[in-house]
Design a protein around this motif. Sequence first.
Motif, PDB file in Angstrom:
ATOM      1  N   VAL A   8      62.437 -49.769 -35.010  1.00 45.92           N
ATOM      2  CA  VAL A   8      63.809 -49.383 -35.604  1.00 45.92           C
ATOM      3  C   VAL A   8      64.811 -49.168 -34.650  1.00 45.92           C
ATOM      4  O   VAL A   8      66.213 -49.498 -34.865  1.00 45.92           O
ATOM      5  N   MET A   9      64.438 -48.374 -33.671  1.00 45.15           N
ATOM      6  CA  MET A   9      65.315 -47.893 -32.484  1.00 45.15           C
ATOM      7  C   MET A   9      66.319 -49.281 -31.985  1.00 45.15           C
ATOM      8  O   MET A   9      67.276 -49.584 -31.843  1.00 45.15           O
ATOM      9  N   VAL A  22      70.876 -53.106 -31.569  1.00 44.98           N
ATOM     10  CA  VAL A  22      71.205 -54.524 -32.039  1.00 44.98           C
ATOM     11  C   VAL A  22      72.570 -54.398 -32.911  1.00 44.98           C
ATOM     12  O   VAL A  22      73.594 -54.797 -32.740  1.00 44.98           O
ATOM     13  N   VAL A  23      72.498 -53.862 -34.105  1.00 49.54           N
ATOM     14  CA  VAL A  23      73.308 -53.615 -35.166  1.00 49.54           C
ATOM     15  C   VAL A  23      74.705 -52.747 -34.441  1.00 49.54           C
ATOM     16  O   VAL A  23      75.879 -53.634 -34.599  1.00 49.54           O
ATOM     17  N   ALA A  24      74.191 -51.806 -33.736  1.00 50.57           N
ATOM     18  CA  ALA A  24      75.351 -51.203 -33.199  1.00 50.57           C
ATOM     19  C   ALA A  24      76.317 -51.852 -32.240  1.00 50.57           C
ATOM     20  O   ALA A  24      77.365 -52.245 -32.410  1.00 50.57           O
ATOM     21  N   ALA A  25      75.555 -52.742 -31.337  1.00 51.94           N
ATOM     22  CA  ALA A  25      76.032 -53.567 -30.482  1.00 51.94           C
ATOM     23  C   ALA A  25      77.039 -54.734 -31.365  1.00 51.94           C
ATOM     24  O   ALA A  25      78.170 -54.867 -31.046  1.00 51.94           O
ATOM     25  N   VAL A  26      76.242 -55.286 -32.386  1.00 49.44           N
ATOM     26  CA  VAL A  26      77.239 -56.225 -32.992  1.00 49.44           C
ATOM     27  C   VAL A  26      78.537 -55.460 -33.660  1.00 49.44           C
ATOM     28  O   VAL A  26      79.478 -56.492 -33.342  1.00 49.44           O
ATOM     29  N   GLY A  29      89.118 -47.481 -32.548  1.00 44.22           N
ATOM     30  CA  GLY A  29      88.092 -47.782 -33.430  1.00 44.22           C
ATOM     31  C   GLY A  29      86.585 -48.165 -32.436  1.00 44.22           C
ATOM     32  O   GLY A  29      85.546 -47.563 -32.522  1.00 44.22           O
ATOM     33  N   VAL A  30      86.881 -49.096 -31.497  1.00 43.31           N
ATOM     34  CA  VAL A  30      85.721 -49.271 -30.644  1.00 43.31           C
ATOM     35  C   VAL A  30      85.089 -47.882 -30.374  1.00 43.31           C
ATOM     36  O   VAL A  30      83.931 -47.700 -30.363  1.00 43.31           O
ATOM     37  N   VAL A  31      85.905 -47.190 -29.418  1.00 43.66           N
ATOM     38  CA  VAL A  31      85.495 -45.796 -29.015  1.00 43.66           C
ATOM     39  C   VAL A  31      84.813 -45.034 -29.661  1.00 43.66           C
ATOM     40  O   VAL A  31      83.725 -44.526 -29.757  1.00 43.66           O
ATOM     41  N   GLY A  32      85.610 -45.025 -31.070  1.00 45.19           N
ATOM     42  CA  GLY A  32      85.014 -44.116 -32.160  1.00 45.19           C
ATOM     43  C   GLY A  32      83.437 -44.598 -32.518  1.00 45.19           C
ATOM     44  O   GLY A  32      82.428 -43.563 -32.496  1.00 45.19           O
ATOM     45  N   LEU A  63      77.726 -44.207 -32.942  1.00 51.90           N
ATOM     46  CA  LEU A  63      76.604 -44.603 -32.857  1.00 51.90           C
ATOM     47  C   LEU A  63      75.591 -44.028 -31.912  1.00 51.90           C
ATOM     48  O   LEU A  63      74.605 -43.754 -32.164  1.00 51.90           O
ATOM     49  N   GLY A  64      76.277 -43.790 -30.803  1.00 55.58           N
ATOM     50  CA  GLY A  64      75.794 -43.284 -29.753  1.00 55.58           C
ATOM     51  C   GLY A  64      74.995 -41.875 -29.959  1.00 55.58           C
ATOM     52  O   GLY A  64      73.738 -41.655 -30.020  1.00 55.58           O
ATOM     53  N   ALA A  65      75.925 -40.883 -30.697  1.00 53.00           N
ATOM     54  CA  ALA A  65      75.358 -39.835 -31.138  1.00 53.00           C
ATOM     55  C   ALA A  65      74.025 -39.794 -31.983  1.00 53.00           C
ATOM     56  O   ALA A  65      72.881 -39.300 -31.827  1.00 53.00           O
TER      57      ALA A  65
END
Lengths: 320, 317, 383, 306, 306
Positions: free
Chosen positions: C167-168, C173-177, C198-201, C206-208
Amino acid sequence: MVTRLIDSRSRSAIAASIQGRRIDTGGLLFRSLLQSALVLTLVILAVLLVSVFADGWSQIGGRLGEFLSGTLRSQSKDAELGVHQGIYGSLWIAVSVAVLAFPIGIGAAIYMEEYAPRNRFTSFIEVNIRNLAGVPSVVYGLLGLAMLVNGDIFGLDRLTGGRSTLSAGITLAVLVLPIVIITSGEALRAVPNSLREGAYGVGATRWEMIRTQALPYAAPGILTGTLLSMARAVGEAAPLILVGAVTGRLGDNPALLDLGALSERFTALPIVITSWTQQSGRDTGFAAAAAGAIVVLLVFVLIMNSAAIGLRNRFEKKRG
Amino acid sequence: GDDESVSNAGSNSRTDNGASATGPDAVSGNVTISGSSTVEPISIRVAELFEDIAPDVSVTVDGPGTGDGFKLFCNGETDISDASRPIKDMEKDSCFSNGINNIVELKVGIDGIAVMTNAANEAIECLSFEQLFALIGPSGEGTATWAEASPGLPDAPLEVFGPGEESGTFDSFLEIVFEDLAEEQGLEATTRTDYSPSGDDNVILQGIQSSDTSLGWVGFAFAGNASGVRLIPIDGGDGCVEPTPDSIASSRYPISRDLWIYVNADKAAANPAVSAYVDFYMTEGLRSAVGAVGYVPLTEAARSETRDRWASRTALD
Amino acid sequence: MTDASLIGAATVTPDMLRIAAGRRFREVLVRYWLLLAALVSVVVSALILWSLLREAWTFITGVAWADTWGQQGWFPRRGLYDIPTIVVPTVIVTAIAMVVSGPLGLGAAIYLSEYAKPAVRSWVKPVLEILAGIPSVVLGFFALTWIAPNVVGRIGKPAFLVIGLAVMGLYTVVAAVMVRSRLKRYRDGSSDSSALIGVVGALAVLGAIFAGYLFWLLNVLGELAPARAGSLAAAGIGVGLLTIPLVASVSEDAMAAVPEHLREASAGLGARKMTTATTVVVPAAISGIVAALIVATSRAIGETMVVFMAGGAADAARFTDSPLDGGLTMTAAMASLASGTDNVVGEGLTFQSLYFVGLLLFVITLALNIAATRFVNRVREQY
Amino acid sequence: MTDTATDTARGTVVETTATTGTPHPLALGFRATAKTITPVEPEPAASGHTVLHTRNLNVDYGQFRAVRDVSFDVHQHEITALIGPSGCGKTTVLRCYNRMNDLIEGARVTGTIEYHGVDLYGEKVDAVEVRRRIGMVFQKPNPFPKSIYDNVAYGPRVAGQRKGLGEVVENSLVKAALWDEVKDRLSDSAFELSGGQQQRLCIARAIAVDPDVLLMDEPCSALDPIATARIEDLMQEIKQEYTIIIVTHNMQQAARVSDMTAFFTAEVHSENDNRTGILVECDHTDVIFSNPSDERTENYVTGRFG
Amino acid sequence: MTDTATDTARGTVVETTATTGTPHPLALGFRATAKTITPVEPEPAASGHTVLHTRNLNVDYGQFRAVRDVSFDVHQHEITALIGPSGCGKTTVLRCYNRMNDLIEGARVTGTIEYHGVDLYGEKVDAVEVRRRIGMVFQKPNPFPKSIYDNVAYGPRVAGQRKGLGEVVENSLVKAALWDEVKDRLSDSAFELSGGQQQRLCIARAIAVDPDVLLMDEPCSALDPIATARIEDLMQEIKQEYTIIIVTHNMQQAARVSDMTAFFTAEVHSENDNRTGILVECDHTDVIFSNPSDERTENYVTGRFG
Ligand SMILES: Nc1ncnc2c1ncn2[C@@H]1O[C@H](COP(=O)(O)OP(=O)(O)OP(=O)(O)O)[C@@H](O)[C@H]1O
Ligand SMILES: Nc1ncnc2c1ncn2[C@@H]1O[C@H](COP(=O)(O)OP(=O)(O)OP(=O)(O)O)[C@@H](O)[C@H]1O
Ligand SMILES: [Mg+2]
Ligand SMILES: [Mg+2]
C-alpha cells in the motif's frame, strides 16, 4: 521536413518500419495481472459457496425436510431443529417490501423523471434520495426501533405490535425504498424521448404517455431493480437486531400464509444464522446448522438476483 | 442421557401433575419469557420438554439480558423473567409502581464461574481471592506480568479476558470475589480497564487459547467441556477447590451464583398455560433440563424449597 | 369525413381546443399522488434525523466529554465512551476492505471491459452482479469460520506486513504521479506560479499522510499480537469480499459506457491495448470509478454483521489499532448495545449512546456520499 | 444535354469559385429544380384561408433567445417549407405550432400564434387537444414498440375512440401509401419495417387522429433517395386534405415539394456568441429560389452562404 | 446564366421524371461537378507509385461475408473516394488498411493487401506500427476527453516521443488549418470546439504521428456545409504530403475532391437476404461520374439507383 518525409517513405524504410514486431511484455504483464484479479475474485467467492455448502451438508443433505419445517431449538442435535420460523419472517419481509416499497418507490421515480420541474426543491429531493441510499442499514434499524417498536412518535407500536414481523417488514421496506426509486428512475431515463414525443404528438396526455409508453418500455428495468432490492431486504440482519428479532425460542411456528402471526414476535433467516453462529461455541453442532440456514438464504437471494439480472440482460440484448 | 430424560419427562410429569385439575395436555395459551441469556437455555429446554406434553401451549423465550428482562417484566409485557442475579430494589419498585405486586422468586439452578488459563500454563495450581483481585481488579491496572500484579506469581506475560459489563457473569464475579477486598483496600469493586472484555463467551475462550499465560473467567456451563483451557482451583478462604458439578452444587467451590426465574403470579393465576409451565419447570425442569444445558442442578433440599415457594406462591415484598 | 373535418377546421372555437374535463381531472389527480410518493423519501430522512437527534442530544448534553477521549476503551456500562476506540477499528476495517476490493474489483472491471472476449464477459458480468447480492451474514460466517483460521491465522502477520508495504509503495507512486502532473502543467506554462504552490501543497499534504501511515505501520508491527479467532483483519477481508462485486460491476459499467470510438481513435494512433486502457478508457470513466470506490467505502463503514460476527469483540472493548486484534467498530458497538444487558436498564446514558453512535455513523457516511457526488459532478464538467 | 449542362456548370463554378474558392455545383441544382416545378404545380392561391397566423414570435430557452420576432402566415392546403442553416430555429418554430415546447423545461414562447383565428396559447386552450388537431412527424422515424396496427390505432385510442378502429387504421395507412405493403402483417412489430416504411407509418399514425395541420421536421433526413421520393409524392397527395409545414435541410426538397418557403437564418451576437434565429423572408417557393428579395437568401440557396 | 441552367435543368428533369416518376435534379448536380473539376485539377498520374495494392479482398464477420473479392490500387498523393449505398462495405474495406478489423471480435480478412509491396497482414507485421503509418479519421469527430494539446500530442507520446511535442502539435494544427483558431486555448477541453473544429482536430491528431496514408470515413457527414467546405479544402492541401482514401455518402463531395473513385454496391443473396459488398468499378472520378462503364454505377450516380 519534406525531405525527411521522402526518405522515410522510401519502400525499404516503410517495409522495415512496419515489420519486425516485438512482443509487448508490459502489456502482457498488465493483462495477466488484471486477469488474475478477476480469477482470484471468482475463486474466493467459489470457495465461499463451496465451504458453506460443505459445512451445511449434514443439515440440508441429511434432513432437509425436517430442517425446513423445524424451529429454533436449544440444542443442535435436536430432531426438530430447523429454519421454518426464519423462512416465515423472511418471506413476509419480502412481501411487505413488495407491498410498501414498490408502489411508493416507482411512483416517486415516475414523479422525479416525468413530472418534477427542474428547481431547487426537486434537486433537493434527488440529493436526499441519493443520500438515503447511502445510509447504513443499522441506522434504519434505529429508525424502526424508535418509530415502530418504542412508538416514540404517532404511537405506531400499537399498530405494528412492537417487536413484530410487521415492524421488521416496514423497516426494511423503508431501507430499500431509495434503491427502488433510483433503479426505477434509471429505467425511466432510458426511455427514448422520441417515444414520448410520438405519444404527445398524437394528443396523449402526460399520464397516458407514461402509462402506454414510458412504463411498458421501462418495465424490465424497473422489475430488475425491484427484485434486487427485495433480495437485499431479505439478506439484511443488522436492522432486525435493533427491531428486536427473537434469537431464543419462538413459541409458535406459524404456517407460511398465517397472517395472524404478522404482529407477533419474529425471527428471520439472517437472524437465525447469526444466533446459531454465536451459539456454535457452546454447542459446535450449531455451526453446521448456521451453514445450512445460509444455504437456504442463498437459494432465496441468489434466485431472485439471477432472475433480475437475467431479465435485464435479455431485454438489453433485444434493444441492442 | 438426554433423550431418556425427555421420555421420563413425559411419564413423570403426567403422574406429578395428576393432582392439578386439568392435565397439561388440555391446557392451551401463550407464555412469554424474557431475561438473562444465561438462564435462557434452561427455560427454552424446559419449554421444549413441556411442549411434548402440552402441545397447545406456546412458550416464547428471549434472552436480551437480566436487566432488559426485568424492564419488560415490570411493564407487564412478560409472564416470567429469567435472571442470573436477584432482582434489584429499584427494579422491584418499578414493578410495584406498575401494579405488578405478586412476584414469585424461584431459584432454578447454579452456575459456577470458572477461572481459566491456557491449557499449556501448568505454573498456576491455585489462586486466592486476593490474587484474583490483584490480577484483575483495579490495582492490576497497567501490569504486564503476573508477578508485577501479584508478587510470588510467575514472571510471565499477563493477558486478561472476561465478560463485558453487560453480562451478569461479570457482576457476580465482582460481587463474590472483589466486593469485600475492595472495601478493605478502599478501592472500587471493579475490574482493571485494560483487559479484553467480550459479550461472546467464545471470544473469551479463543482469547485464552491464543495466549499461553492468559487469564480469564466465564460461566462454568460454558467452560466445562471447552478444550485448550485449564480451569484453575480457587481458594475462597478454606482451601483450594476445583470447579466440578458437585463442588459447585455443594457450594464448596467459592465462586458460583444462583440462577432465577421470576413469575408474575397474577398472570399465572389468570393464565393456566403459565402455571402449568411453571409447574413443569418445578419438576422436570429442575430435575433434567438444568443439567441438560450444562448448569449445575440444585440439591434435592434446595429443589423442594423452590417447589414450596411456588406451591405457596410466596411473593416478594 | 374529409369535408366534414375541413368545414370543422375552418371554424374553430377555443372550446374545440379543450379535452374532456374527466381526462383533465385524472391528470391532476395522478400528478399529486405521485408527488406524494416522492415526498415520502423526504419524510423518511426527516424521521431518521429526528429519531437520531432526539436520543443523541440527551447523550451529547449529558455525557462527560472527558470520558469520550483518551480513555482505556469503550465501556458504555462504566460511562467510558472512548470514541477513538470504536472509530479507529472502523477505519482499519474499512481500509483493509478497500485494500482487498479496490485492486481486485478494479482489475476485474478493466479486464472485463477491455480484454475479456464477449463470450466470457457475457457470463462473468452477470455472475459478479448476482454475487453482489450475497448477504453480509454469509460473509460474516465465512470470515469467522474460514478466513480467520485459514487466511489471517496462517499468514496474518507476514501478509499484513507485505500488504502494508505494498500500500505504501502504491501510495508513493500515486503521489509521485500527481505531483508530476502538477509540475508538468507548470512547465507547460499553461498555468502560472499558482501551479507551483499547488505542487508544494500537494507535496506537503501527501508527505504528511505518508509519514502518519509509516508511523502507524511501524508502531503496529511492533506490538502485533498473534491473530485471534475473530479479528479486525478477518472482518476487514470479509467486508472487502462483500464489496468486490460492487466495485467491479459499477466501475465496469462506467468503462463500458466509454464510447467505442474513443478506443478506435486511440488504436488508430498506434496505441496498444494497455495504453488505450490506462490513458483513454480509465480517465474517461474516472468519475464512475471513483464513485464506485467511494460508495464501496461508505458501504464498508456501514457494514454491521460481518464485523459483529467476525470482529472479535462485543459489548465493550479496549482501544486497539492492530488489525490482528479483536476490536469494536461503530456498527458492532451499536449491534452490541442493541442486544441487551443484565444490568439494571435505564441507568446512565448507555441506551442514548446507541443513538449517538448512530448519528456519528450517519454523518460520516453522509459526508462521504456528498463528497462522491461532488467529485463525480466536477469530473463530469471537465469532460 | 450533358454538354450544355457542363458548360453552364463550368460557368457557374468558375464564377462561384472566384467568390469562395470551392466549386458549388449545388447552386445549379436548385435553380434548375425550383423552376422545373413551376410548370408542374399550379401557382398556389396565396389568398387561401389562413390556418396559422404568426406574429412577432419569440422563443427563449431559459436565458437564451433561440428565435426572435418571427411573423408569417400558413395557408390551408399548402405546403410551407422552413429552410435555413442548422441551429437557426426551424425546429423550434415548428414545435410552437403544436405546443411541443410546453414540454421543454424553461422554454418560453411569446408573441401570437392564431390557429383559425384562435390564440393557440390562449387561456382555455389545451395543449393536448392542440396536438391532436396539429399532428407532427419527426426527424427520425419513431414508431412505438408495438404492432403496426397498434401504432396507428394509438392516437384514436387515447382520444377515447373504441369502435371502428380497424377502419380508421386502414384509411390512415391507405392515405400514407403504406396499406398495400403492410395489410397482411398488421400485427407485426413496427420495427420490422424499413426506415422509409417506418416514417410513412408515423405519418399514418399522425393522420389517424384526423388532424387539420401536419408538422414535419426533416421527415426524410434519415431516409435514402427512393424512400424520400415516396414521402414527397405522398405529401403532394395528402395536401389536398391537410395543411403541411415541413422543415428541411435539403433545399432541392423544399424546391420540389413546397408552395411557400420561409428562409430562416441566425444572427450572431458579438458579445456572447449566442445565435438567435430570425425569419429572413417567406414567399412563393419559386421566388425564393429564383430571385429572392433578400441577399442572405440568395447566398444561401446558391450555396454561396457565409 | 440562370436561363441556360434552367433550360438544361428542365430538360434533364423531364427526362428523369419520365424514367422514375419523381424529378431527380441531383443527377444534374453531379454531372456538372464531375466535369467541372477536370480543368481545375490536372489529370492524376495513374501511373503514380502504388501505395496500397489490394487483390481479392474478402471480409467476413463471423458467418456473414461483408465484402467479397475486392481488387484495386491506391496511388501516392492521390485522393481515392469509396462510394456506394449504405451497408455495401465501404467502412469495412477502409478499416482493412490499418488493420482496425483486428479489433473486432470474429472479423476475418482474406486476400492480399500490399502496402509499398509489403504484405500488410504478413507474419512479422505489427498492426500497431501499421496504424501509426496509416492514420484514420472517423465518421463522428471523436476527440479524447482531454485538452486540445493532449489530443494532438497523444499519438507522439504513445510512440514514446517526449521532447519537441509542442512543435509537433503546432505543425499538425497548422496543417489541419486549426492553429489560428485554437492557439490561445490549447489547454481547453477539446469538447469546447465546434463539430467542424473537432473534426479538424482529429485530422491534426492523425497527422501528428506523421503517417503516410490517411483513411477518412465520411469525415464530413456530421458537419454543416461551411465546415465541410473547410475540410475539403484542407484535403486538397495535405494531399501533397499524404495519400488519402475517403469514404463518402455525398456524391458531390466525391466528385469535388477525389482523383479516383471506387464504386461499391451490395449483392443480395436471395436465400437468406444477406448483403455482400462488391467493388463494381474503380476509375478516374470524372469517368465514374460522366460515363461509367458499368450500368449500376450509372444508375447510382444519376440517383436512378435501385
Ligand atoms: N431544448 C433546448 N434547450 C436549449 N436550447 C435549445 C433546445 N433546443 C434547441 N435549442 C437551441 O435553439 C437553437 C435553435 O435550435 P433548432 O433545433 O430549432 O435549430 P434547427 O434550425 O432545427 O437546427 P437543425 O437544422 O440542426 O435542426 C439552437 O441554438 C439550439 O442550440
Ligand atoms: N462489427 C460488425 N459486425 C458484424 N457485421 C458488421 C460489423 N460492421 C459492419 N457490419 C456489416 O457489414 C456490412 C458492411 O458494413 P459497412 O459499415 O462497411 O458498410 P458501409 O458501406 O460503411 O455503410 P455506411 O455507408 O452506412 O457506413 C453491413 O451489412 C454491416 O451490417
Ligand atoms: Mg431541427
Ligand atoms: Mg460506413
